[in-house]
Design an enzyme around this catalytic site. Structure first.
Site, PDB file in Angstrom:
ATOM      1  N   LYS A 276       5.581   5.268  18.100  1.00  0.00           N
ATOM      2  CA  LYS A 276       5.621   6.675  17.692  1.00  0.00           C
ATOM      3  C   LYS A 276       6.047   7.573  18.852  1.00  0.00           C
ATOM      4  CE  LYS A 276       2.063   5.798  14.248  1.00  0.00           C
ATOM      5  NZ  LYS A 276       0.630   5.904  13.899  1.00  0.00           N
TER       6      LYS A 276
ATOM      7  N   THR B  80       0.820  -1.214   0.000  1.00  0.00           N
ATOM      8  CA  THR B  80       0.000   0.000   0.000  1.00  0.00           C
ATOM      9  C   THR B  80       0.855   1.264   0.000  1.00  0.00           C
ATOM     10  OG1 THR B  80      -1.807  -1.135   1.148  1.00  0.00           O
ATOM     11  CG2 THR B  80      -1.767   1.265   1.266  1.00  0.00           C
TER      12      THR B  80
ATOM     13  N   LYS C 109       7.691   2.550  11.660  1.00  0.00           N
ATOM     14  CA  LYS C 109       7.871   3.048  13.035  1.00  0.00           C
ATOM     15  C   LYS C 109       8.375   1.961  13.982  1.00  0.00           C
ATOM     16  CE  LYS C 109       3.817   3.346  12.166  1.00  0.00           C
ATOM     17  NZ  LYS C 109       2.894   2.845  11.118  1.00  0.00           N
TER      18      LYS C 109
ATOM     19  N   GLY D 283     -10.926  -0.954   6.243  1.00  0.00           N
ATOM     20  CA  GLY D 283      -9.490  -0.966   6.037  1.00  0.00           C
ATOM     21  C   GLY D 283      -8.716  -0.125   7.026  1.00  0.00           C
TER      22      GLY D 283
END
Length: 379
Positions: free
Chosen positions: A188, A10, A88, A170
């Protein structure tokens, strides 16, 4: 500049699309993919084809996971190839090692897309720090959990029903644990600590997600003028720092309480500029791809961000101290605990680490226990 993509899922497709449609002077010449997915003449299943190509100056890592991404990034940096990544998990785990390898190899490490999707969070922290010290940061850093809480609040729906809808749209993975248990926000938060405080966050952060949040919990908070958001938070001062990931019960008048759907909102507070807030899409093919291509453009312009994680701040949980509410049938063994309304228990003046410990003990007797920090008005 000739670049290579590691992965064409993606995010990788988003980067490829944005570069081909909107960016001149940059060419994707190689794409690393699995042997059974070589559907493009630029694709290869051998990283050696990328590592040994002297014309490739930049590697864009879109694979995810720890390995082989960790090894590929290190090899690229050692070869003097700059790296752009949205991963990340691998940056949180190896931030100090990557920063050192980039410095040694004369390469750039670009990590904008690891936090906040298309929001320029990392770049904004770096810009603020040219003048100021960042005293604290906090934020809604995960679009999946924000969507779940927002939809539960607006639709009066239960958690499981809303999670299923998030998966259909999604927003949530088939295994949503990294999102709903706070692991994504933990990664993060660790990265933000490194960028904002120059600290390698090696302490075991207290991390609590929203898995046990119910529609009734939200209704009770609403009755008290609050809602719940999953926040990553960090604070520093006096050579010390603390950080945590946890649900926070916010006044409904705050900006954070009103962030809708899968959007993110990150905030920082700095010496002279004061509080700043950054809002936007926190994930997705094009927002994340946009952030990565911004990094690609910086690399082509000769920008080389550096990160020094050797400041040596001491971990001090007392910097994050506050009040917590527990919804549980279990006892909360703390001298400052008292019964709130509707079966809740309030604990005053504990650190995030202590609160997490109390939560774990309560869950031993009542696995459905939910806990949230009570934010002061205005966050």
């Amino acid at each position: 500049m000739k670049i290579a993509l590691l992965g064409h899922g993606t995010v990788g497709q988003g980067v490829d699309r944005i570069i081909s449609e909107r960016v001149g002077g940059v060419e994707v010449v190689r794409i690393l993919e699995l042997p059974d997915r070589l559907t493009d003449p630029r694709m290869t299943s051998s990283f050696e084809d990328i590592a040994n190509d002297p014309e490739i100056a930049l590697v864009v890592e879109c694979m995810g996971g720890l390995e082989p991404a960790h090894g590929f990034i290190l090899r690229a940096l050692a070869a003097g190839k700059s790296v752009v990544t949205s991963n990340k998990a691998v940056v949180a785990a190896y931030f100090r090692e990557f920063a050192a390898a980039a410095a040694a190899g004369g390469a750039g490490l670009f990590i904008e897309a690891t936090c906040g999707g298309g929001i320029p969070w990392i770049a904004s922290i770096r810009k603020v720090r040219r003048i100021d010290d960042v005293r604290s940061f906090s934020g809604i850093m995960n679009g999946t959990t924000n969507y779940i809480v927002d939809a539960m609040s607006k639709n009066g729906a239960d958690f499981d029903e809303t999670l299923l809808r998030a998966q259909e749209l999604g927003y949530a993975e088939r295994d949503p644990s990294a999102d709903i248990d706070g692991i994504d926000v933990k990664n993060k938060t660790i990265i933000a600590v490194g960028v904002a405080f120059d600290a390698a966050c090696t302490a075991e952060l207290p991390v609590t997600g929203i898995r046990n949040l119910t529609r009734v919990d939200l209704e009770r908070f609403r009755a008290h003028g609050r809602t719940v958001k999953l926040l990553g938070r960090g604070v520093q001062g006096g050579g010390r720092y603390a950080a945590a990931v946890e649900p926070v019960a916010l006044s409904r008048h705050t900006l954070e309480a009103n962030v809708p759907a899968n959007f993110n909102l990150m905030s920082l507070d700095a010496t002279t500029v004061g509080p700043l807030k950054f809002y936007g899409q926190g994930a997705g093919m094009l927002p994340t791809g946009n952030a990565m291509v911004q990094d690609v453009l910086d690399a082509t312009a000769g920008v080389r961000p550096t990160y020094d994680l050797s400041r040596g701040l001491a971990w001090d949980p007392s910097l994050l101290t506050g009040d917590y509410v527990f919804r549980t049938m279990a006892s909360v063994p703390h001298a400052g605990a008292w019964e709130g309304d509707e079966g809740s228990k309030i604990v005053r003046g504990v650190t995030a680490v202590e609160a997490r410990s109390l939560f774990e003990r309560a869950c031993e007797s009542d696995p459905s226990t939910f806990m949230a920090a009570l934010a002061k008005e205005g966050l």
